[in-house]
Scaffold this motif. Sequence first.
Motif, PDB file in Angstrom:
ATOM      1  N   PHE A 180       0.832  -1.207   0.000  1.00  0.00           N
ATOM      2  CA  PHE A 180       0.000   0.000   0.000  1.00  0.00           C
ATOM      3  C   PHE A 180       0.868   1.259   0.000  1.00  0.00           C
ATOM      4  CE2 PHE A 180      -1.583   3.322   2.880  1.00  0.00           C
ATOM      5  CZ  PHE A 180      -2.678   3.774   2.156  1.00  0.00           C
ATOM      6  N   PHE A 181       1.880   1.271   0.855  1.00  0.00           N
ATOM      7  CA  PHE A 181       2.742   2.447   0.991  1.00  0.00           C
ATOM      8  C   PHE A 181       3.479   2.729  -0.311  1.00  0.00           C
ATOM      9  CE2 PHE A 181       6.512   4.769   2.387  1.00  0.00           C
ATOM     10  CZ  PHE A 181       5.972   5.675   3.295  1.00  0.00           C
ATOM     11  N   LEU A 182       3.999   1.670  -0.937  1.00  0.00           N
ATOM     12  CA  LEU A 182       4.745   1.835  -2.189  1.00  0.00           C
ATOM     13  C   LEU A 182       3.844   2.357  -3.302  1.00  0.00           C
ATOM     14  CD1 LEU A 182       7.379   1.440  -3.765  1.00  0.00           C
ATOM     15  CD2 LEU A 182       6.660  -0.912  -4.222  1.00  0.00           C
ATOM     16  N   ALA A 183       2.640   1.755  -3.450  1.00  0.00           N
ATOM     17  CA  ALA A 183       1.717   2.197  -4.500  1.00  0.00           C
ATOM     18  C   ALA A 183       1.283   3.637  -4.264  1.00  0.00           C
ATOM     19  CB  ALA A 183       0.499   1.275  -4.534  1.00  0.00           C
ATOM     20  N   THR A 184       1.021   3.983  -3.009  1.00  0.00           N
ATOM     21  CA  THR A 184       0.617   5.352  -2.681  1.00  0.00           C
ATOM     22  C   THR A 184       1.749   6.329  -2.978  1.00  0.00           C
ATOM     23  OG1 THR A 184      -0.898   4.620  -0.953  1.00  0.00           O
ATOM     24  CG2 THR A 184      -0.125   6.877  -0.819  1.00  0.00           C
ATOM     25  N   GLY A 185       2.968   5.982  -2.548  1.00  0.00           N
ATOM     26  CA  GLY A 185       4.096   6.881  -2.762  1.00  0.00           C
ATOM     27  C   GLY A 185       4.420   7.089  -4.224  1.00  0.00           C
TER      28      GLY A 185
END
Length: 473
Positions: A180-185
């Motif tokens: 989630f964090f990677l896709a959001t970033g």
Amino acid sequence: MNKFDPISAAKRAHKKWSVLAICLAVVAVCILVTPLRIWFSKAFAALGSADVGAVISLIRSYGSWAAAISFLLMVLQSVAAPIPAFLLTLSNAAIFGWWQGAILSWSSAMAGASLCFFLARALGRDTVAKLIGRSSMGAVETFFERYGKHTILICRLLPFLSFDAVSYMAGLTSMDFWSFFLATGLGQLPATIIYSYVGGILTGGLKYFVYGLTSLFAFSVVIFMAKQLYNNRNSPAQNVFFPGCALMELDPAIVQKTLDALRKEVPDMALCPLCCGYPARYARSAAIYEKKAARLRKSLERRGVKRIYSACPNCTQMLGAMVGYEIIPIWGILARTYEQGPVDQSKTWALHDPCPTRWDAEIHESVRALLRRAGVPMAEFPYNREGTHCCGQFHMLHRADPAKSANMCKSRAEEAPVPRIVSYCQGCINSFTKEGVEAAHILELLYGPSRYKGWFNRFRTRYFPFGGPKEKA
């Protein structure tokens, strides 16, 4: 089936109530402490005005604390305020310069998104539903289950989209935090930089040119996703689950859970969210029906389908007329594989057998075995099975003669031994509910009521399907 662990359940409940207590304590402090109450009132008024100038004035008024206030506002709008983030993105660029503003906007947005994610994990779907609304949840949850990272990437590409619903819903899925964090970033970074640059220094035609480039970039990603969805819908599959148009009016989550249960016995089963042609055959014209039937045959042949597992009684009949396929009703498999757990046993339901199944004793027995397995209190109509009476929908009678159809439906409802009806034909359910009768599809009793019913669900299930067999863990 996983065994129930009371210790783990107690820990989850304790965690949920602890987080709720902390949140309530924070809210109470913000309300009772006058300076904080005044600050939050100003903050919500500025964000709610959708006026960049008002947001800039609010942030600048805090002098050396402006960056910290901006960071807090971004987290606040992510968690509690359904306000587009672009207000703060443009304001930060105007106040701190485009690249400093971009860093501040990106980092604060990531903090807010992460907080939403973990709040959803701790509080659960019931609390999240109250925060963002059940309609918002239903609109994105099933797409997240299969295409979570792509969904987040699209939503993060455009800063004028609100963060909260996407981040909360991601926390309710099986997606791990770092994905989630990677896709959001990754999704948020290019858009934040471009919009910060635009908001900081560009004017006139050049600004609109950059806006166009950003939109083109987002559109390219949408095209990529559409290609992926097309590949999933046309992937080879010898076994397919055919829910039918009427059943696809229910929440896609119900269709997905049904498919998951079927895969316990037929692991390579895929979804076939197409129309059997029944409405065209009986309510429109033979020519239209033949076109639909030809498209269906072409799709089945292209995928190499051999067995069709049907949920709809009308679809079962229509598909049975197609040579070369084995048509299997799903109810026998569900009667062997259903493991959702106990259902609400406070209500007794009258089971209505649809008239297309009148001479199919195997379906009758399978449905009753499934209801017994699920623990659904059931009562029989005086006329059922091979002697069942029509609900008024057979051969699209509600289109040809609405008055006669309504009278037949009311007459059938009056035969019910209890004031609520369950059936395994969504067309019958639509007929009963139209006449004010409490009615539910059997799958709603098994997997939870559909929050919304209609064409939008058909669209979601048909064009954002769950794909082929699930990958092995």
